[in-house]
Design a protein around this motif. Structure first.
Motif, PDB file in Angstrom:
ATOM      1  N   ASP A   1       0.900  -1.202   0.025  1.00 24.25           N
ATOM      2  CA  ASP A   1      -0.087  -0.050  -0.010  1.00 24.25           C
ATOM      3  C   ASP A   1       0.682   1.096   0.167  1.00 24.25           C
ATOM      4  O   ASP A   1       1.978   1.513   0.735  1.00 24.25           O
ATOM      5  N   LEU A   2       0.433   2.284  -0.794  1.00 25.43           N
ATOM      6  CA  LEU A   2       0.819   3.625  -0.767  1.00 25.43           C
ATOM      7  C   LEU A   2       0.413   4.479   0.388  1.00 25.43           C
ATOM      8  O   LEU A   2      -1.055   4.441   0.178  1.00 25.43           O
ATOM      9  N   VAL A   3       0.954   5.231   1.198  1.00 28.34           N
ATOM     10  CA  VAL A   3       0.329   6.078   2.033  1.00 28.34           C
ATOM     11  C   VAL A   3       1.027   7.116   2.360  1.00 28.34           C
ATOM     12  O   VAL A   3       2.310   7.512   1.968  1.00 28.34           O
ATOM     13  N   ARG A   4       0.304   8.291   2.719  1.00 26.53           N
ATOM     14  CA  ARG A   4       0.986   9.604   3.104  1.00 26.53           C
ATOM     15  C   ARG A   4       0.786   9.843   4.580  1.00 26.53           C
ATOM     16  O   ARG A   4      -0.159   9.431   5.168  1.00 26.53           O
ATOM     17  N   GLY A   5       1.680  10.762   5.248  1.00 24.14           N
ATOM     18  CA  GLY A   5       1.382  10.905   6.317  1.00 24.14           C
ATOM     19  C   GLY A   5       2.809  11.172   7.276  1.00 24.14           C
ATOM     20  O   GLY A   5       3.927  11.746   6.782  1.00 24.14           O
ATOM     21  N   ILE A   6       2.962  11.489   8.570  1.00 23.88           N
ATOM     22  CA  ILE A   6       4.228  11.616   9.320  1.00 23.88           C
ATOM     23  C   ILE A   6       4.982  10.411   9.308  1.00 23.88           C
ATOM     24  O   ILE A   6       4.651   9.319   9.912  1.00 23.88           O
ATOM     25  N   THR A   7       6.290  10.634   8.958  1.00 21.74           N
ATOM     26  CA  THR A   7       7.164   9.401   8.904  1.00 21.74           C
ATOM     27  C   THR A   7       8.469  10.174   9.256  1.00 21.74           C
ATOM     28  O   THR A   7       8.482  11.270   9.763  1.00 21.74           O
ATOM     29  N   GLY A   8       9.485   9.350   9.488  1.00 28.85           N
ATOM     30  CA  GLY A   8      10.888   9.611   9.926  1.00 28.85           C
ATOM     31  C   GLY A   8      11.726   9.962   8.614  1.00 28.85           C
ATOM     32  O   GLY A   8      11.576   9.364   7.553  1.00 28.85           O
ATOM     33  N   TRP A   9      12.843  10.774   8.827  1.00 30.73           N
ATOM     34  CA  TRP A   9      13.804  11.078   7.842  1.00 30.73           C
ATOM     35  C   TRP A   9      14.794   9.629   7.806  1.00 30.73           C
ATOM     36  O   TRP A   9      15.921   9.892   8.240  1.00 30.73           O
ATOM     37  N   GLU A  10      14.192   8.763   7.418  1.00 31.76           N
ATOM     38  CA  GLU A  10      15.125   7.425   7.520  1.00 31.76           C
ATOM     39  C   GLU A  10      14.891   6.888   5.867  1.00 31.76           C
ATOM     40  O   GLU A  10      13.859   6.740   5.315  1.00 31.76           O
ATOM     41  N   ASP A  11      15.455   5.483   5.851  1.00 25.12           N
ATOM     42  CA  ASP A  11      15.125   4.895   4.491  1.00 25.12           C
ATOM     43  C   ASP A  11      13.837   4.066   5.091  1.00 25.12           C
ATOM     44  O   ASP A  11      13.167   3.936   4.111  1.00 25.12           O
ATOM     45  N   TYR A  12      13.792   3.389   6.309  1.00 23.99           N
ATOM     46  CA  TYR A  12      12.624   2.765   6.602  1.00 23.99           C
ATOM     47  C   TYR A  12      12.202   3.426   7.920  1.00 23.99           C
ATOM     48  O   TYR A  12      13.124   3.702   8.755  1.00 23.99           O
ATOM     49  N   SER A  13      10.917   3.395   8.113  1.00 21.58           N
ATOM     50  CA  SER A  13      10.235   3.867   9.439  1.00 21.58           C
ATOM     51  C   SER A  13       9.226   2.976   9.907  1.00 21.58           C
ATOM     52  O   SER A  13       8.409   2.290   9.254  1.00 21.58           O
ATOM     53  N   VAL A  14       9.416   2.663  11.511  1.00 24.38           N
ATOM     54  CA  VAL A  14       8.405   1.821  12.214  1.00 24.38           C
ATOM     55  C   VAL A  14       7.407   2.918  12.775  1.00 24.38           C
ATOM     56  O   VAL A  14       7.919   3.652  13.537  1.00 24.38           O
ATOM     57  N   ILE A  15       6.179   3.205  12.068  1.00 25.49           N
ATOM     58  CA  ILE A  15       5.102   4.148  12.609  1.00 25.49           C
ATOM     59  C   ILE A  15       4.113   3.768  13.641  1.00 25.49           C
ATOM     60  O   ILE A  15       3.670   2.610  13.392  1.00 25.49           O
ATOM     61  N   LYS A  16       4.407   4.061  14.647  1.00 27.72           N
ATOM     62  CA  LYS A  16       3.352   3.548  15.655  1.00 27.72           C
ATOM     63  C   LYS A  16       2.163   4.522  16.148  1.00 27.72           C
ATOM     64  O   LYS A  16       2.331   5.575  15.697  1.00 27.72           O
ATOM     65  N   PRO A  17       1.159   3.869  16.771  1.00 30.42           N
ATOM     66  CA  PRO A  17       0.117   4.960  16.977  1.00 30.42           C
ATOM     67  C   PRO A  17       0.660   5.943  18.201  1.00 30.42           C
ATOM     68  O   PRO A  17       1.722   5.788  18.882  1.00 30.42           O
ATOM     69  N   PRO A  18       0.044   7.200  18.085  1.00 26.57           N
ATOM     70  CA  PRO A  18      -0.888   7.666  17.415  1.00 26.57           C
ATOM     71  C   PRO A  18      -0.716   7.988  15.819  1.00 26.57           C
ATOM     72  O   PRO A  18      -1.813   8.565  15.263  1.00 26.57           O
ATOM     73  N   PHE A  19       0.461   8.021  15.391  1.00 31.32           N
ATOM     74  CA  PHE A  19       0.751   8.471  14.078  1.00 31.32           C
ATOM     75  C   PHE A  19       0.192   7.549  13.003  1.00 31.32           C
ATOM     76  O   PHE A  19      -0.192   8.136  11.868  1.00 31.32           O
ATOM     77  N   THR A  20       0.145   6.410  13.087  1.00 37.91           N
ATOM     78  CA  THR A  20      -0.616   5.444  12.304  1.00 37.91           C
ATOM     79  C   THR A  20      -1.893   5.993  11.995  1.00 37.91           C
ATOM     80  O   THR A  20      -2.355   5.687  10.830  1.00 37.91           O
ATOM     81  N   GLY A  21      -2.733   6.515  12.950  1.00 34.24           N
ATOM     82  CA  GLY A  21      -3.944   7.268  12.722  1.00 34.24           C
ATOM     83  C   GLY A  21      -3.939   8.163  11.714  1.00 34.24           C
ATOM     84  O   GLY A  21      -5.102   8.449  11.342  1.00 34.24           O
ATOM     85  N   LEU A  22      -2.892   8.783  11.608  1.00 34.05           N
ATOM     86  CA  LEU A  22      -2.851   9.788  10.573  1.00 34.05           C
ATOM     87  C   LEU A  22      -2.302   9.467   9.054  1.00 34.05           C
ATOM     88  O   LEU A  22      -2.131  10.322   8.255  1.00 34.05           O
ATOM     89  N   LEU A  23      -2.023   8.351   8.929  1.00 33.89           N
ATOM     90  CA  LEU A  23      -1.496   7.738   7.922  1.00 33.89           C
ATOM     91  C   LEU A  23      -2.887   7.626   7.094  1.00 33.89           C
ATOM     92  O   LEU A  23      -4.084   7.365   7.344  1.00 33.89           O
ATOM     93  N   ALA A  24      -2.770   7.958   5.458  1.00 35.80           N
ATOM     94  CA  ALA A  24      -3.884   7.967   4.644  1.00 35.80           C
ATOM     95  C   ALA A  24      -3.413   7.087   3.378  1.00 35.80           C
ATOM     96  O   ALA A  24      -2.344   7.459   3.011  1.00 35.80           O
TER      97      ALA A  24
END
Length: 358
Positions: free
Chosen positions: A100-123
């Protein structure tokens, strides 16, 4: 056994006083990704494709003092965070699957583990929308919604009115100018170079534009020449002397939407304490001007309305968007620093090498 994913990251080394430099940030060597963290309930592991560089990130680089910002400061030693476009690798959150392609808050990294509550902002992003993926960090991301909500919902423009946009060639300003034109307004923008002035007039359709650096201390005169009968709407991105000049030139019952104050972000504590503050505020009273600050998160509910309105304009060429793309994670610090020196032309984006290649 599957090969472990490795990821580099850009961290803030220390809090910044004054103008930031690339020395305030560091690109750390690739290290193993904590894939087990993605198994925690509600978490998502993503590969970052595009990262957004935005002026609001500068205050987050300063040592937190009281409630000076609507968003928390970066943590020295931790990855810088911001808006991005990513692809899901693993997911423990219902509704998100690998690929899936998503947009939202992530890290300045090659890969990021996004955890709640920020996963709630992914679209999710639908790849069949017919627009470049990078647009979801800009015209179809936070800057686009900022321009739409600030101009249409706060400024309440009417056909035939006059509109002034400062920092008009940036991620938000270029859109406000085009939205104003589509609304039947006369729009003038300011920018920091002759190249950007030409871009405003020839690419974005501003009726007029000027290089504020060529006007010396007479910004009020520069506006008076271009708005002899005054400004109905001012979309504020700069603050300082530009705001003082605009206040003098506002029309009665004018509206000012305060999106940002980039001229103030790099002032030291001493410069702030020794400053005179904003002059000409009496114009708010004498001209009955409404001046309102706003932030994009307060208008998330407007996004479906905005997307439905703007995508046809993009597809049919009535709204265009210019991006300044820096390639590779190592280019991210320099791209962010460049915002505060006017080096970017259009929306500043950092793209992964694999995105460029593919």
């Amino acid at each position: 056994m599957a090969e472990l994913l490795k990821s580099r990251r850009v961290v803030l080394k220390e809090y910044v006083e004054g103008y930031p430099t690339e020395e305030h940030m560091e690109l750390l060597p690739a290290a193993d990704v904590d894939e087990a963290a993605a198994a925690e309930e509600g978490s998502v592991l993503v590969k970052n494709l595009y990262l957004s560089c935005d002026p609001y990130m500068r205050p987050k680089m300063s040592r937190p003092v009281g409630q000076s910002s609507y968003t928390s400061a970066f943590v020295p030693g931790a990855a810088i965070t911001g808006y991005g476009v990513s692809q899901v690798v693993k997911s423990s959150r219902p509704g998100f699957a690998p690929g899936d392609l998503v947009r939202g808050i992530t890290g300045w990294e090659d890969y990021s583990v996004i955890k709640p509550p920020f996963t709630g902002l992914l679209a999710k992003i639908q790849p069949d929308a017919g627009v470049p993926l990078s647009y979801y960090t800009g015209i179809l991301g936070m800057p686009g919604l900022t321009a739409y909500a600030g101009f249409h919902h706060i400024c309440s423009p009417k056909a035939g009115e006059t509109v002034f946009v400062s920092a008009a060639s940036g991620a938000v300003g270029q859109l406000v100018g085009q939205f104003a034109r589509l609304a039947g307004c006369r729009v003038v923008g300011s920018a920091g170079s002759d190249e950007k002035v030409e871009l405003l007039k020839k690419k974005f359709g501003f009726h007029d534009a000027f290089n504020y650096k060529s006007e010396g201390d007479d910004l009020a005169g520069a506006l008076k020449r271009r708005f002899p009968e005054g400004i109905d709407v001012y979309f504020e991105n700069v603050g300082g002397k530009m705001l003082e000049a605009a206040l003098l030139n506002m029309r009665t019952h004018g509206r000012i939407a305060v999106c940002g104050l980039i001229s103030q972000y790099n002032l030291t504590a001493g410069e702030k304490e020794g400053g005179t503050g904003v002059r000409n505020l009496e114009c708010l009273v004498t001209k009955r001007v409404r001046m309102q600050g706003f932030i994009e998160p307060d208008h998330k509910h407007v996004y479906p309305e905005y997307e439905a309105w703007v995508v046809p304009h993009i597809r049919e060429g009535r709204v265009v968007y210019v991006e300044d793309v820096a390639e590779g994670l190592e280019a991210a610090p320099g791209a962010l620093i460049g915002l505060f020196h006017g080096r970017n032309v259009g929306k500043q984006v950092r793209a992964s090498y694999w995105t460029i290649a593919n």
